[in-house]
Enzyme design. Sequence first.
Site, PDB file in Angstrom:
ATOM      1  N   ASN A  82      -8.787   4.807  -3.695  1.00  0.00           N
ATOM      2  CA  ASN A  82      -8.964   6.217  -3.329  1.00  0.00           C
ATOM      3  C   ASN A  82     -10.171   6.780  -4.609  1.00  0.00           C
ATOM      4  O   ASN A  82     -10.109   6.471  -5.948  1.00  0.00           O
ATOM      5  CB  ASN A  82      -7.467   6.806  -3.942  1.00  0.00           C
ATOM      6  CG  ASN A  82      -6.509   6.495  -2.785  1.00  0.00           C
ATOM      7  OD1 ASN A  82      -6.799   6.566  -1.557  1.00  0.00           O
ATOM      8  ND2 ASN A  82      -5.113   6.192  -3.372  1.00  0.00           N
TER       9      ASN A  82
ATOM     10  N   HIS B  84       5.848   5.186   3.492  1.00  0.00           N
ATOM     11  CA  HIS B  84       4.599   4.870   2.902  1.00  0.00           C
ATOM     12  C   HIS B  84       4.291   6.069   1.835  1.00  0.00           C
ATOM     13  O   HIS B  84       3.025   6.114   1.470  1.00  0.00           O
ATOM     14  CB  HIS B  84       3.478   4.711   4.030  1.00  0.00           C
ATOM     15  CG  HIS B  84       4.025   3.863   4.754  1.00  0.00           C
ATOM     16  ND1 HIS B  84       4.452   2.507   4.744  1.00  0.00           N
ATOM     17  CD2 HIS B  84       4.027   3.993   6.424  1.00  0.00           C
ATOM     18  CE1 HIS B  84       4.774   1.798   5.966  1.00  0.00           C
ATOM     19  NE2 HIS B  84       4.422   2.767   6.956  1.00  0.00           N
TER      20      HIS B  84
ATOM     21  N   GLY C 179      -2.242  10.022   2.405  1.00  0.00           N
ATOM     22  CA  GLY C 179      -1.160  10.318   2.160  1.00  0.00           C
ATOM     23  C   GLY C 179       0.134   9.573   2.907  1.00  0.00           C
ATOM     24  O   GLY C 179       1.132  10.209   3.070  1.00  0.00           O
TER      25      GLY C 179
ATOM     26  N   ARG D  42     -10.872   9.446  -5.821  1.00  0.00           N
ATOM     27  CA  ARG D  42     -10.515  10.735  -6.408  1.00  0.00           C
ATOM     28  C   ARG D  42      -9.459  10.530  -7.660  1.00  0.00           C
ATOM     29  O   ARG D  42      -9.008   9.406  -7.751  1.00  0.00           O
ATOM     30  CB  ARG D  42      -9.980  11.545  -5.332  1.00  0.00           C
ATOM     31  CG  ARG D  42      -8.819  10.820  -4.821  1.00  0.00           C
ATOM     32  CD  ARG D  42      -7.980  11.411  -3.662  1.00  0.00           C
ATOM     33  NE  ARG D  42      -7.203  10.743  -2.886  1.00  0.00           N
ATOM     34  CZ  ARG D  42      -5.966  10.361  -3.135  1.00  0.00           C
ATOM     35  NH1 ARG D  42      -5.347  10.747  -4.380  1.00  0.00           N
ATOM     36  NH2 ARG D  42      -5.053   9.688  -2.277  1.00  0.00           N
TER      37      ARG D  42
ATOM     38  N   LYS E 284     -11.394   3.521   5.091  1.00  0.00           N
ATOM     39  CA  LYS E 284     -10.397   2.323   4.589  1.00  0.00           C
ATOM     40  C   LYS E 284     -10.962   1.081   5.277  1.00  0.00           C
ATOM     41  O   LYS E 284     -10.849  -0.008   4.596  1.00  0.00           O
ATOM     42  CB  LYS E 284      -8.925   2.571   5.108  1.00  0.00           C
ATOM     43  CG  LYS E 284      -8.306   3.525   4.358  1.00  0.00           C
ATOM     44  CD  LYS E 284      -7.218   4.230   4.733  1.00  0.00           C
ATOM     45  CE  LYS E 284      -6.015   3.273   3.902  1.00  0.00           C
ATOM     46  NZ  LYS E 284      -4.604   3.803   4.642  1.00  0.00           N
TER      47      LYS E 284
HETATM   48  P1  ADP Z   1      -2.627   5.695   2.423  1.00  0.00           P
HETATM   49  O1  ADP Z   1      -3.965   5.799   2.339  1.00  0.00           O
HETATM   50  O2  ADP Z   1      -1.910   6.641   3.074  1.00  0.00           O
HETATM   51  O3  ADP Z   1      -1.944   5.812   0.815  1.00  0.00           O
HETATM   52  P2  ADP Z   1      -2.048   2.715   2.025  1.00  0.00           P
HETATM   53  O4  ADP Z   1      -3.025   1.689   2.912  1.00  0.00           O
HETATM   54  O5  ADP Z   1      -2.444   3.066   0.692  1.00  0.00           O
HETATM   55  O6  ADP Z   1      -2.448   4.131   2.747  1.00  0.00           O
HETATM   56  O7  ADP Z   1      -0.739   2.566   2.377  1.00  0.00           O
HETATM   57  C1  ADP Z   1       0.245   3.052   1.921  1.00  0.00           C
HETATM   58  C2  ADP Z   1       1.500   2.197   1.930  1.00  0.00           C
HETATM   59  O8  ADP Z   1       1.904   1.889   3.032  1.00  0.00           O
HETATM   60  C3  ADP Z   1       1.421   1.142   0.713  1.00  0.00           C
HETATM   61  O9  ADP Z   1       1.647   1.723  -0.568  1.00  0.00           O
HETATM   62  C4  ADP Z   1       2.446   0.280   1.353  1.00  0.00           C
HETATM   63  O10 ADP Z   1       3.780   0.564   0.873  1.00  0.00           O
HETATM   64  C5  ADP Z   1       2.247   0.307   3.073  1.00  0.00           C
HETATM   65  N1  ADP Z   1       1.529  -0.608   3.404  1.00  0.00           N
HETATM   66  C6  ADP Z   1      -0.061  -0.371   3.802  1.00  0.00           C
HETATM   67  N2  ADP Z   1      -0.417  -1.293   4.174  1.00  0.00           N
HETATM   68  C7  ADP Z   1       0.400  -2.411   4.208  1.00  0.00           C
HETATM   69  C8  ADP Z   1       0.551  -3.810   4.494  1.00  0.00           C
HETATM   70  N3  ADP Z   1      -0.679  -4.279   5.058  1.00  0.00           N
HETATM   71  N4  ADP Z   1       1.591  -4.565   4.508  1.00  0.00           N
HETATM   72  C9  ADP Z   1       2.634  -3.888   3.982  1.00  0.00           C
HETATM   73  N5  ADP Z   1       3.067  -2.546   3.642  1.00  0.00           N
HETATM   74  C10 ADP Z   1       1.677  -1.957   3.773  1.00  0.00           C
HETATM   75  P1  ADP Z   2      -1.874   9.346  -4.374  1.00  0.00           P
HETATM   76  O1  ADP Z   2      -2.709   8.209  -3.590  1.00  0.00           O
HETATM   77  O2  ADP Z   2      -2.654  10.131  -5.315  1.00  0.00           O
HETATM   78  O3  ADP Z   2      -0.523   8.789  -4.567  1.00  0.00           O
HETATM   79  P2  ADP Z   2      -1.043  10.605  -2.087  1.00  0.00           P
HETATM   80  O4  ADP Z   2      -1.338   9.664  -1.035  1.00  0.00           O
HETATM   81  O5  ADP Z   2       0.208  10.983  -1.918  1.00  0.00           O
HETATM   82  O6  ADP Z   2      -1.861  10.555  -3.350  1.00  0.00           O
HETATM   83  O7  ADP Z   2      -2.062  11.786  -1.293  1.00  0.00           O
HETATM   84  C1  ADP Z   2      -1.942  13.334  -2.257  1.00  0.00           C
HETATM   85  C2  ADP Z   2      -2.151  14.334  -1.342  1.00  0.00           C
HETATM   86  O8  ADP Z   2      -3.414  14.222  -0.574  1.00  0.00           O
HETATM   87  C3  ADP Z   2      -1.035  14.317  -0.541  1.00  0.00           C
HETATM   88  O9  ADP Z   2      -0.795  15.819  -0.350  1.00  0.00           O
HETATM   89  C4  ADP Z   2      -1.736  13.989   0.934  1.00  0.00           C
HETATM   90  O10 ADP Z   2      -0.849  14.739   1.847  1.00  0.00           O
HETATM   91  C5  ADP Z   2      -3.226  14.404   0.829  1.00  0.00           C
HETATM   92  N1  ADP Z   2      -3.910  13.233   1.486  1.00  0.00           N
HETATM   93  C6  ADP Z   2      -4.427  12.182   0.834  1.00  0.00           C
HETATM   94  N2  ADP Z   2      -5.145  11.504   1.499  1.00  0.00           N
HETATM   95  C7  ADP Z   2      -5.367  12.324   2.819  1.00  0.00           C
HETATM   96  C8  ADP Z   2      -6.119  12.101   3.861  1.00  0.00           C
HETATM   97  N3  ADP Z   2      -6.758  11.126   4.311  1.00  0.00           N
HETATM   98  N4  ADP Z   2      -6.004  13.200   4.977  1.00  0.00           N
HETATM   99  C9  ADP Z   2      -5.408  14.333   4.408  1.00  0.00           C
HETATM  100  N5  ADP Z   2      -4.664  14.409   3.424  1.00  0.00           N
HETATM  101  C10 ADP Z   2      -4.512  13.508   2.461  1.00  0.00           C
HETATM  102 MG    MG Z   3      -2.709   4.427  -0.597  1.00  0.00          MG
END
Ligand code: ADP
Ligand code: ADP
Ligand code: MG
Length: 476
Positions: free
Chosen positions: A292, A236, A166, A294, A118
């Site tokens: 993402n 999140h 996730g 994928r 990221k």
């Molecule tokens: P993940 O890889 O777990 O999906 P993301 O970076 O996409 O992580 O963040 C997941 C969620 O966390 C976002 O959809 C949002 O709701 C919240 N989030 C992440 N970064 C921020 C930010 N800088 N400010 C506010 N909310 C955030």
């Molecule tokens: P999407 O971005 O498709 O909405 P999620 O963030 O909900 O998906 O993640 C989908 C699945 O992949 C979940 O089961 C989550 O736990 C897993 N996952 C996503 N990113 C990671 C990561 N960096 N490490 C481990 N598991 C992950």
């Molecule tokens: Mg995300």
Amino acid sequence: MAEPVTVLVANRGEIAVRVVRAVRELGHVAAVVVSDADRDSLAARLADQVVVLPGTASKDTYLDGAAVVAAALGVGASAIHPGYGFLSENAEFARSVVAAGLVWVGPSPDVIAVMGDKATALQQARAAGVPTVPGSDGVVPDVVTATAVAETIGFPVAIKAAAGGGGRGIRVVDSAAELAAQWDVTAAEALGAFGDGRLYLEKFIRRARHVEVQVFGDGHRFVHLHDRDCSLQRRHQKLVEEGPAPGLPDATRADLHESARRLAAEIGYVGAGTVEYLYDAEADSFHFIEMNTRIQVEHPVTEELLGVDLVQEQLAVALGAPLSFDQEDLVPRGHVLELRINAENPLMSFFPSPGTLTALTWPSGPGVRVDPGVTAGDTISPYYDSMIGKLVVRAADRAGAIARARRALAELELAGVQSTAGFVGAALADPVFGAAEHHTKHLEEQLDVLVAGLSSSSGGPGWSVAEPASERTVDA
Ligand code: ADP
Ligand code: ADP
Ligand code: MG
């Protein structure tokens, strides 16, 4: 149709079912790996071939890259589809697949390496002129540097794991003292969960919506497949997704799509990907947060909205076909909602609720699609994620889609485990969501109210108890 080949599905649950179905529809042969716990899973029952990876823990099975590649070679597979989660964003695994002479269904390992991290993805986005959230320039080495960065961008600040996903690996802090207290804990957690403790910082946007753009490339053409809004979240993690994102001004929407498409083109993206943004409705501005590399959980929103099959497209493109659609073929039709139905107990902090589904009858009728991971009699095991399946509805407009989703949820009959169905129903009935005035923290702020409503209405709808139909029939 292309020559039939064998595709190994390196995943489990609903996404394994989804990919097996796409492989078979294309006339190919679907093989699936299963852990001991998943020997009789729906994915295993639907696949043409099943390879057991002995063990139950993810690290011994679905995360064992060498075992997965060996399974693929053992069944004479030509390609591996990784689904989401597990090894899907692991560049080393993708490299080992290619090195074994197999087709990797996804972007190149080099693209995964850059965009799957990221912190480097943010640097790439900035270089491509995509607006990002104010934050550190890449990974932050220590808490002293972090404090300096945080003071420049201003609190609240999100500490984020470079390898997170996730919804895990994110901590929000309001002051330098809190930052100092949370830094090492967050790093240790990230190291434990992702094998990588590197952290970066981002300004935390309090009232944001999560809006994302599906993209697709075949090495020559790059298209966007419009947008999804995933602002109904808990910790999140997405619970409900929809498309199109409601209430975006036309010009903003067009900019958003073009920004994602341009990023995909600039990195030579091949396959399906998603560019995620936070949208600030008040300022009418959007900021890239991650990509993402994928297929995503919520891909059916786009499939129903545009009438495309993203998983078939992934397979076809990976096997060498050009994209089957041009940008101007992709025209949204109405409004789509996806509801994640998980085996979790909303009355107990959404604790996983594993067990056997003694009853499971999905809704049907106009505009309803179900992507299940299990059928009645199957077990939600405690070893993996707790998804039962996804309910997707489409209607002419957003109000119609919400009404349809609530109708469909009321038809769902599920017993044996606790589920998020009732909670999702309550969230859909929330007037702030109905008016599309919610943000990513809305659900958490309303949690007590929504959960209290659940316990007092027990015995009502079919998701909490599978009552015999006769008990609900009024005698004439
Ligand atoms: P993940 O890889 O777990 O999906 P993301 O970076 O996409 O992580 O963040 C997941 C969620 O966390 C976002 O959809 C949002 O709701 C919240 N989030 C992440 N970064 C921020 C930010 N800088 N400010 C506010 N909310 C955030
Ligand atoms: P999407 O971005 O498709 O909405 P999620 O963030 O909900 O998906 O993640 C989908 C699945 O992949 C979940 O089961 C989550 O736990 C897993 N996952 C996503 N990113 C990671 C990561 N960096 N490490 C481990 N598991 C992950
Ligand atoms: Mg995300």
